[in-house]
Design a protein around this motif. Structure first.
Motif, PDB file in Angstrom:
ATOM      1  N   SER A 190      18.068  10.711 -13.405  1.00 48.25           N
ATOM      2  CA  SER A 190      18.487  10.459 -14.799  1.00 48.25           C
ATOM      3  C   SER A 190      18.673   8.878 -14.958  1.00 48.25           C
ATOM      4  CB  SER A 190      20.045  11.025 -14.842  1.00 48.25           C
ATOM      5  OG  SER A 190      20.884  10.207 -13.892  1.00 48.25           O
ATOM      6  N   THR A 191      18.849   8.136 -13.761  1.00 48.73           N
ATOM      7  CA  THR A 191      18.645   6.498 -13.945  1.00 48.73           C
ATOM      8  C   THR A 191      17.705   6.304 -13.016  1.00 48.73           C
ATOM      9  OG1 THR A 191      20.308   6.218 -12.658  1.00 48.73           O
ATOM     10  CG2 THR A 191      20.785   6.363 -14.924  1.00 48.73           C
ATOM     11  N   PRO A 192      17.088   4.953 -13.182  1.00 46.93           N
ATOM     12  CA  PRO A 192      16.170   4.455 -12.089  1.00 46.93           C
ATOM     13  C   PRO A 192      16.951   4.506 -10.863  1.00 46.93           C
ATOM     14  CG  PRO A 192      15.899   3.130 -13.999  1.00 46.93           C
ATOM     15  CD  PRO A 192      17.142   4.110 -14.252  1.00 46.93           C
ATOM     16  N   SER A 193      15.843   4.782  -9.658  1.00 43.11           N
ATOM     17  CA  SER A 193      16.373   4.992  -8.629  1.00 43.11           C
ATOM     18  C   SER A 193      15.456   4.502  -7.400  1.00 43.11           C
ATOM     19  CB  SER A 193      16.912   6.285  -7.896  1.00 43.11           C
ATOM     20  OG  SER A 193      17.691   6.773  -8.869  1.00 43.11           O
ATOM     21  N   ASP A 194      15.813   4.049  -6.243  1.00 38.04           N
ATOM     22  CA  ASP A 194      14.565   3.417  -5.235  1.00 38.04           C
ATOM     23  C   ASP A 194      13.867   4.633  -4.742  1.00 38.04           C
ATOM     24  OD1 ASP A 194      15.287   0.725  -5.796  1.00 38.04           O
ATOM     25  OD2 ASP A 194      16.894   1.053  -3.993  1.00 38.04           O
ATOM     26  N   THR A 247     -13.101   9.065 -11.723  1.00 36.85           N
ATOM     27  CA  THR A 247     -12.422  10.242 -11.137  1.00 36.85           C
ATOM     28  C   THR A 247     -11.138   9.666 -10.151  1.00 36.85           C
ATOM     29  OG1 THR A 247     -14.079  11.756 -11.309  1.00 36.85           O
ATOM     30  CG2 THR A 247     -12.090  12.333 -10.173  1.00 36.85           C
ATOM     31  N   VAL A 248      -9.894   9.792 -10.467  1.00 34.95           N
ATOM     32  CA  VAL A 248      -8.736   9.258  -9.758  1.00 34.95           C
ATOM     33  C   VAL A 248      -8.067  10.354  -9.757  1.00 34.95           C
ATOM     34  CG1 VAL A 248      -7.006   7.779  -9.636  1.00 34.95           C
ATOM     35  CG2 VAL A 248      -9.072   6.820 -10.345  1.00 34.95           C
ATOM     36  N   THR A 249      -7.619  11.223  -8.491  1.00 39.14           N
ATOM     37  CA  THR A 249      -6.526  12.184  -8.633  1.00 39.14           C
ATOM     38  C   THR A 249      -5.682  11.934  -7.342  1.00 39.14           C
ATOM     39  OG1 THR A 249      -7.793  13.410  -7.132  1.00 39.14           O
ATOM     40  CG2 THR A 249      -8.126  13.752  -9.238  1.00 39.14           C
ATOM     41  N   GLY A 250      -4.429  12.664  -7.584  1.00 41.53           N
ATOM     42  CA  GLY A 250      -3.389  12.488  -6.500  1.00 41.53           C
ATOM     43  C   GLY A 250      -2.433  13.460  -6.691  1.00 41.53           C
ATOM     44  N   THR A 251      -1.825  13.822  -5.390  1.00 45.28           N
ATOM     45  CA  THR A 251      -0.863  14.886  -5.402  1.00 45.28           C
ATOM     46  C   THR A 251      -0.044  14.847  -4.322  1.00 45.28           C
ATOM     47  OG1 THR A 251      -2.136  16.524  -4.174  1.00 45.28           O
ATOM     48  CG2 THR A 251      -2.360  16.769  -6.604  1.00 45.28           C
ATOM     49  N   GLY A 252       1.236  15.092  -4.412  1.00 44.63           N
ATOM     50  CA  GLY A 252       2.073  14.969  -3.222  1.00 44.63           C
ATOM     51  C   GLY A 252       3.789  15.011  -3.506  1.00 44.63           C
ATOM     52  N   SER A 253       4.428  14.605  -2.849  1.00 47.78           N
ATOM     53  CA  SER A 253       5.845  14.148  -3.112  1.00 47.78           C
ATOM     54  C   SER A 253       6.346  12.926  -2.773  1.00 47.78           C
ATOM     55  CB  SER A 253       6.586  15.451  -2.570  1.00 47.78           C
ATOM     56  OG  SER A 253       6.762  15.304  -1.126  1.00 47.78           O
ATOM     57  N   PHE A 254       7.634  12.561  -3.537  1.00 43.19           N
ATOM     58  CA  PHE A 254       8.301  11.316  -3.343  1.00 43.19           C
ATOM     59  C   PHE A 254       9.806  11.588  -3.261  1.00 43.19           C
ATOM     60  CE2 PHE A 254       6.895  10.860  -7.612  1.00 43.19           C
ATOM     61  CZ  PHE A 254       8.223  10.623  -8.113  1.00 43.19           C
ATOM     62  N   THR A 255      10.483  10.788  -2.669  1.00 47.84           N
ATOM     63  CA  THR A 255      12.177  11.098  -2.494  1.00 47.84           C
ATOM     64  C   THR A 255      12.651   9.825  -3.012  1.00 47.84           C
ATOM     65  OG1 THR A 255      11.753  12.236  -0.556  1.00 47.84           O
ATOM     66  CG2 THR A 255      14.013  11.335  -0.835  1.00 47.84           C
ATOM     67  N   THR A 256      13.586  10.000  -3.797  1.00 47.23           N
ATOM     68  CA  THR A 256      14.196   8.890  -4.462  1.00 47.23           C
ATOM     69  C   THR A 256      16.019   9.018  -4.176  1.00 47.23           C
ATOM     70  OG1 THR A 256      14.810  10.051  -6.731  1.00 47.23           O
ATOM     71  CG2 THR A 256      12.896   8.901  -6.619  1.00 47.23           C
ATOM     72  N   ASP A 269       8.072  -2.374  -7.347  1.00 50.69           N
ATOM     73  CA  ASP A 269       9.516  -2.297  -7.174  1.00 50.69           C
ATOM     74  C   ASP A 269       9.963  -0.953  -6.654  1.00 50.69           C
ATOM     75  OD1 ASP A 269       9.523  -0.761  -9.468  1.00 50.69           O
ATOM     76  OD2 ASP A 269      10.608  -1.990 -10.486  1.00 50.69           O
ATOM     77  N   ASN A 270       8.934  -0.007  -6.665  1.00 46.88           N
ATOM     78  CA  ASN A 270       9.115   1.270  -6.182  1.00 46.88           C
ATOM     79  C   ASN A 270      10.358   2.055  -6.884  1.00 46.88           C
ATOM     80  OD1 ASN A 270       6.675   0.897  -4.559  1.00 46.88           O
ATOM     81  ND2 ASN A 270       7.940   0.986  -2.544  1.00 46.88           N
ATOM     82  N   VAL A 271      10.365   2.048  -7.932  1.00 45.71           N
ATOM     83  CA  VAL A 271      11.719   2.711  -8.897  1.00 45.71           C
ATOM     84  C   VAL A 271      11.036   3.713  -9.718  1.00 45.71           C
ATOM     85  CG1 VAL A 271      13.260   2.259 -10.515  1.00 45.71           C
ATOM     86  CG2 VAL A 271      13.017   0.625  -8.591  1.00 45.71           C
ATOM     87  N   TYR A 272      11.720   5.004  -9.551  1.00 44.77           N
ATOM     88  CA  TYR A 272      11.500   6.108 -10.357  1.00 44.77           C
ATOM     89  C   TYR A 272      12.607   6.459 -11.009  1.00 44.77           C
ATOM     90  CZ  TYR A 272       9.935  10.512 -12.414  1.00 44.77           C
ATOM     91  OH  TYR A 272       9.535  11.546 -13.021  1.00 44.77           O
ATOM     92  N   GLY A 273      12.602   6.857 -12.228  1.00 41.90           N
ATOM     93  CA  GLY A 273      13.661   7.391 -12.959  1.00 41.90           C
ATOM     94  C   GLY A 273      13.900   6.949 -14.317  1.00 41.90           C
ATOM     95  N   HIS A 331      24.843  13.943  -5.703  1.00 41.12           N
ATOM     96  CA  HIS A 331      24.519  12.609  -5.709  1.00 41.12           C
ATOM     97  C   HIS A 331      23.452  12.482  -4.653  1.00 41.12           C
ATOM     98  CE1 HIS A 331      26.888  11.680  -8.892  1.00 41.12           C
ATOM     99  NE2 HIS A 331      27.956  12.004  -8.613  1.00 41.12           N
ATOM    100  N   ALA A 332      22.837  13.380  -3.941  1.00 41.06           N
ATOM    101  CA  ALA A 332      22.060  13.221  -2.958  1.00 41.06           C
ATOM    102  C   ALA A 332      20.580  12.885  -3.488  1.00 41.06           C
ATOM    103  CB  ALA A 332      21.912  14.467  -2.225  1.00 41.06           C
TER     104      ALA A 332
END
Length: 180
Positions: A54-58, A40-49, A98-102, A23-24
């Motif tokens: 599996s469900t929406p997370s901040d 042209t719009v591009t972006g790459t990187g990483s984000f942390t939730t 809302d900065n939510v992903y999942g 659950h980390a």
């Protein structure tokens, strides 16, 4: 017999290590690029939730780069004042986020808000399309660009350790079988 017991002990320790991080927070590698001609719009990187996706997370952090032909810059997450999937309004009043992903499709209509150099950018999902919206001239004009967006979870070290332990056990069993 001692070798088999040693392998079982190592496998048990690996599984115990892996189970502690179920659950980390999850790190996601992402990319997006425009699907509209002429812009042209591009972006790459990483984000942390805060969850596993599996469900929406901040979303708690973002790093990477962004370019839209006029602005190029490093990504910095604009934090929400109210977490937990609650709609927030940016300080300038131009963006909802809302900065939510999942879950499916991963983003919602509020999306993730971040700074990209000198420009605020909102990545969101609406009507079956991922979009980037940027507002210019103090809110007098804006661009909405449909993008192809992909995100993939970065494997946790415990998952990699479990994979390596399993491959090692298979190799050992195969070698032992051929020696008989």
């Amino acid at each position: 017999m001692n070798t088999i017991q040693g392998l079982l002990a190592a496998a048990t320790a690996t599984f115990a290590l892996a189970s502690t991080s179920v659950h980390a927070a999850t790190v996601w590698d992402f990319s997006f690029s425009d699907v509209a001609n002429g812009h042209t719009v591009t972006g790459t990187g990483s984000f942390t939730t805060t969850g596993d996706g599996s469900t929406p997370s901040d979303v708690t952090a973002i790093t990477g780069t962004y370019s839209d032909g006029t602005t190029t810059g490093a990504l910095t997450l604009i934090p929400v004042t109210t977490p937990g999937g609650v709609q927030n309004t940016s300080a300038d009043g131009h963006y909802w986020y809302d900065n939510v992903y999942g879950g499916t499709p991963g983003l919602d209509t509020n999306g993730i808000l971040f700074d990209a150099g000198s420009q605020e950018v909102n990545l969101y999902y609406q009507n079956g399309t991922f979009n980037i919206v940027t507002i210019y001239n103090n809110g007098a004009s804006f661009d909405i660009t449909p993008v192809n967006f992909t995100a993939a979870a970065v494997p946790e070290p415990a998952s990699i350790a479990m994979l390596l332990a399993g491959l090692g056990a298979l190799g050992f069993a195969s070698r032992r079988k051929t020696q008989r």
